[in-house]
Design an enzyme around this catalytic site. Structure first.
Site, PDB file in Angstrom:
ATOM      1  N   ASP A   1      27.805  47.009  44.442  1.00 49.18           N
ATOM      2  CA  ASP A   1      29.202  46.591  44.458  1.00 49.18           C
ATOM      3  C   ASP A   1      29.158  45.826  43.163  1.00 49.18           C
ATOM      4  OD1 ASP A   1      31.566  45.726  44.770  1.00 49.18           O
ATOM      5  OD2 ASP A   1      31.176  44.739  46.812  1.00 49.18           O
TER       6      ASP A   1
ATOM      7  N   LYS B   1      36.023  43.151  34.628  1.00 50.01           N
ATOM      8  CA  LYS B   1      36.170  44.491  35.456  1.00 50.01           C
ATOM      9  C   LYS B   1      37.678  44.913  35.339  1.00 50.01           C
ATOM     10  CE  LYS B   1      35.982  46.300  40.342  1.00 50.01           C
ATOM     11  NZ  LYS B   1      35.413  46.183  41.703  1.00 50.01           N
TER      12      LYS B   1
ATOM     13  N   GLU C   1      35.683  51.682  47.008  1.00 47.31           N
ATOM     14  CA  GLU C   1      34.947  50.466  47.702  1.00 47.31           C
ATOM     15  C   GLU C   1      35.511  50.590  49.013  1.00 47.31           C
ATOM     16  OE1 GLU C   1      36.279  47.491  44.906  1.00 47.31           O
ATOM     17  OE2 GLU C   1      34.582  47.956  43.569  1.00 47.31           O
TER      18      GLU C   1
ATOM     19  N   ASP D   1      41.386  45.893  51.526  1.00 51.36           N
ATOM     20  CA  ASP D   1      40.368  45.330  50.623  1.00 51.36           C
ATOM     21  C   ASP D   1      40.968  44.365  49.516  1.00 51.36           C
ATOM     22  OD1 ASP D   1      38.370  44.888  48.885  1.00 51.36           O
ATOM     23  OD2 ASP D   1      37.771  46.840  48.657  1.00 51.36           O
TER      24      ASP D   1
HETATM   25  N1  LIG Z   1      37.077  31.187  51.745  1.00 49.21           N
HETATM   26  C1  LIG Z   1      38.003  31.662  50.885  1.00 49.21           C
HETATM   27  N2  LIG Z   1      39.204  31.585  50.813  1.00 49.21           N
HETATM   28  C2  LIG Z   1      40.189  32.003  49.996  1.00 49.21           C
HETATM   29  N3  LIG Z   1      39.463  33.017  48.964  1.00 49.21           N
HETATM   30  C3  LIG Z   1      38.123  33.123  48.967  1.00 49.21           C
HETATM   31  C4  LIG Z   1      37.533  32.312  49.873  1.00 49.21           C
HETATM   32  N4  LIG Z   1      35.950  32.825  49.362  1.00 49.21           N
HETATM   33  C5  LIG Z   1      36.215  33.663  48.714  1.00 49.21           C
HETATM   34  N5  LIG Z   1      37.604  33.718  48.119  1.00 49.21           N
HETATM   35  C6  LIG Z   1      38.083  34.460  47.028  1.00 49.21           C
HETATM   36  O1  LIG Z   1      37.637  35.917  47.263  1.00 49.21           O
HETATM   37  C7  LIG Z   1      37.356  36.617  45.534  1.00 49.21           C
HETATM   38  C8  LIG Z   1      36.301  37.242  45.521  1.00 49.21           C
HETATM   39  O2  LIG Z   1      35.971  38.228  46.344  1.00 49.21           O
HETATM   40  P1  LIG Z   1      35.062  39.241  46.059  1.00 49.21           P
HETATM   41  O3  LIG Z   1      33.621  38.709  46.057  1.00 49.21           O
HETATM   42  O4  LIG Z   1      35.368  40.335  47.487  1.00 49.21           O
HETATM   43  O5  LIG Z   1      35.711  40.031  44.954  1.00 49.21           O
HETATM   44  P2  LIG Z   1      35.115  40.979  43.966  1.00 49.21           P
HETATM   45  O6  LIG Z   1      34.491  41.976  44.789  1.00 49.21           O
HETATM   46  O7  LIG Z   1      34.477  40.251  42.993  1.00 49.21           O
HETATM   47  O8  LIG Z   1      36.246  41.601  43.356  1.00 49.21           O
HETATM   48  P3  LIG Z   1      36.859  43.176  43.170  1.00 49.21           P
HETATM   49  O9  LIG Z   1      36.513  43.796  44.371  1.00 49.21           O
HETATM   50  O10 LIG Z   1      38.386  43.011  43.081  1.00 49.21           O
HETATM   51  O11 LIG Z   1      36.414  43.693  41.868  1.00 49.21           O
HETATM   52  C9  LIG Z   1      37.570  35.528  44.833  1.00 49.21           C
HETATM   53  O12 LIG Z   1      39.054  35.515  44.337  1.00 49.21           O
HETATM   54  C10 LIG Z   1      37.208  34.123  45.705  1.00 49.21           C
HETATM   55  O13 LIG Z   1      38.053  33.071  45.243  1.00 49.21           O
HETATM   56 MG   LIG Z   2      35.024  43.761  45.676  1.00 48.04          MG
END
Ligand SMILES: Nc1ncnc2c1ncn2[C@@H]1O[C@H](COP(=O)(O)OP(=O)(O)OP(=O)(O)O)[C@@H](O)[C@H]1O
Ligand SMILES: [Mg+2]
Length: 502
Positions: free
Chosen positions: A6, A68, A148, A172
């Site tokens: 991922d 990304k 995803e 998502d």
């Molecule tokens: N407890 C929380 N409350 C609010 N937001 C959160 C919390 N924990 C993580 N996040 C937010 O979730 C986001 C990251 O999520 P995730 O890791 O699913 O994204 P990603 O996989 O990197 O992004 P994408 O799928 O869009 O490419 C960040 O913006 C982070 O600030």
């Molecule tokens: Mg993601």
């Protein structure tokens, strides 16, 4: 060894199928289950992950993040910190992938050669191609690019005791992208009925809202414009994210800011935060409404709403979903890990692998997220976009049409391929020109059978057949704006090999 990756905007994760036949997260070299998608250049060494994320506050100029969002954007170039080189989003992604794969090899004590990589369902052809290029650049064989939310559905199916007949909606919301998918699970089939999204909407935008509010408050009371202070801005960005996360549990939080000798703590209450992000959350609602409509279902037909992505921890998200669907969203999936787990399941399904215990013969049917079209001219010579494969068609899919040569001995035929829903070419993405050289001696009005298709990865291909001579003409290469030549690819590979990644 095959793994599922991922590759996230803010965090990435890796999974594999363990000896018991279940999908399991592979920890990185630091023992963490996810790896921030941030690069820190330390001399000519690239450090990816937690340390890089921490350093992004104090060493802004040495770090690269959120690449990304720039995938498929051929004009995006960022200086490689500490060198006079520029790199693009593909190369930056390749560096992140290298870290993920290297750590997985270390942890699993096996060489990783084949991968399934997840992408937002709403990623278009250019962004998908860029993702494959990034992996190929570091010598990986990409078995499949999987959406995803579909990956999350696959992991969900794999985890369920009895995944009988049900319709699920997947919401998502990650760091930088939003996808909504409506999925039917029946016997051993997972069928995506529809998908919709926004590849520029995520937790990042929540942080921006907080930043903007704080910037305004700070300027009102001190007259100082934080935009002029890069270090303060980066610190604010970091603190805004902290504030957002804290507000998922607390009722208020004070964001500290300091610039030009002035300090302040700007209080953000949960109500204020909800107000700030309401517009963004409402956009996700519109996307969900569109997806359910495209699936020809209503919320009454949905058995479960599954939350995926770190940003779904924001309480307003669940509240809003409950409001418009009437369904309490289910938190049974780990929002940070489920996408990678599904990718590992997908990897094991390819080539009839038998390592998976539960879902060895599961069938996944996905759809395209953008309509595919070609530019045509009407009688008065005005360009229009003719949609030939509507979005939410099961992939792979293809469409054939006869075209005719305009004059004797025509040497080539050119098509402009588009993605998007509008009939006006200005409002769709022209993914590239496809040029086909014709055999010599064809008379005027010779028929050519042209087939345009989406493959299983959601990538566009064009093939043509010369009907007169009944011969297949070679695949028409789509000249994408971002296409790299073989030489450029080799050069970039060399450059990347020279960068040590840790
Ligand atoms: N407890 C929380 N409350 C609010 N937001 C959160 C919390 N924990 C993580 N996040 C937010 O979730 C986001 C990251 O999520 P995730 O890791 O699913 O994204 P990603 O996989 O990197 O992004 P994408 O799928 O869009 O490419 C960040 O913006 C982070 O600030
Ligand atoms: Mg993601």
């Amino acid at each position: 060894m095959k793994i599922g990756i991922d590759l996230g905007t803010t965090n990435s994760a890796v999974a594999y199928i363990n000896e018991h036949g279940t999908a399991e997260i592979v920890s990185n070299g630091e023992g963490e289950r996810t790896t921030p998608s941030v690069i820190l250049m330390d001399g000519d060494k690239a450090i990816v992950g937690d340390i890089a994320k921490e350093a992004s506050v104090t060493q802004v100029d040495d770090t690269i993040q959120f690449v990304k969002r720039q995938m498929g954007n051929d004009s995006f170039q960022i200086p490689l910190p500490g060198s006079d080189k520029m790199i693009d989003a593909v190369e930056a992604s390749a560096i992140i992938l290298k870290k993920l794969v290297q750590d997985a090899e270390q942890e699993l004590s096996e060489k990783v050669t084949e991968v399934v990589i997840t992408v937002p369902a709403y990623f278009d052809d250019g962004k998908r191609n860029a993702t494959i290029e990034a992996a190929e650049m570091i010598g990986l064989n990409v078995l499949k690019i999987i959406n995803e939310p579909t990956s999350a559905a696959l992991a969900y199916y794999d985890m369920e005791e009895d995944p009988s007949d049900q319709n699920v909606a997947i919401y998502d919301l990650g760091g930088g992208t939003f996808d909504a998918s409506i999925v039917n699970i029946h016997n051993n089939e997972i069928t995506v009925l529809s998908t919709d999204g926004d590849s520029n909407l995520g937790g990042f935008d929540f942080d921006n809202e907080i930043c903007e509010h704080v910037i305004n408050e700070f300027e009102d009371s001190t007259g100082i414009d934080l935009y002029d202070d890069d270090d303060a801005m980066q610190e604010l960005r970091e603190n805004a994210e902290k504030c957002k996360k804290a507000l998922s549990r607390l009722s208020k939080y004070k964001v500290p800011v300091t610039s030009s000798g002035e300090s302040m703590r700007v209080e953000i209450t949960k109500d204020l935060f909800n107000d700030l992000i309401k517009g963004i959350v409402d956009r996700t609602k519109l996307v969900m409404e569109d997806a359910i409509k495209e699936a020809n279902l209503t919320w009454e037909d949905i058995d479960k709403v599954l939350l995926v992505g770190g940003s779904t921890r924001v309480p307003l998200i669940s509240e809003t979903i409950k409001d418009f669907t009437g369904i309490e969203p289910s938190k049974e999936l780990n929002p940070d890990e489920v996408v990678a787990l599904g990718a590992a399941v997908q990897a094991s399904l390819i080539d009839g692998d038998t390592s998976l215990s539960s879902s060895a013969n599961i069938i996944v049917k996905d759809v395209n997220s953008h309509s595919l079209g070609i530019i045509t001219q009407d009688k008065s010579g005005i360009d229009g976009n003719s949609i030939i494969l509507h979005r939410n068609t099961e992939i792979p899919c293809s469409f054939s049409q006869e075209f005719y040569t305009n004059h004797d001995n025509q040497e080539r035929i050119q098509l402009q391929i588009t993605e998007g829903e509008d009939l006006d070419p200005d409002y769709v993405t022209i993914i590239g020109k496809s040029i086909l050289n014709l055999p010599p001696g064809l008379p005027e009005s010779s028929p050519l059978d042209i087939t345009i298709s989406y493959d299983k990865n959601g990538i566009v291909h064009v093939v043509a057949r010369d009907v007169t001579n009944n011969t297949e003409l070679r695949d028409m290469i789509i000249e994408r704006k971002s296409n790299m030549t073989q030489i450029e690819m080799e050069e970039k590979k060399e450059e990347l090999l020279a960068i040590e990644v840790e």
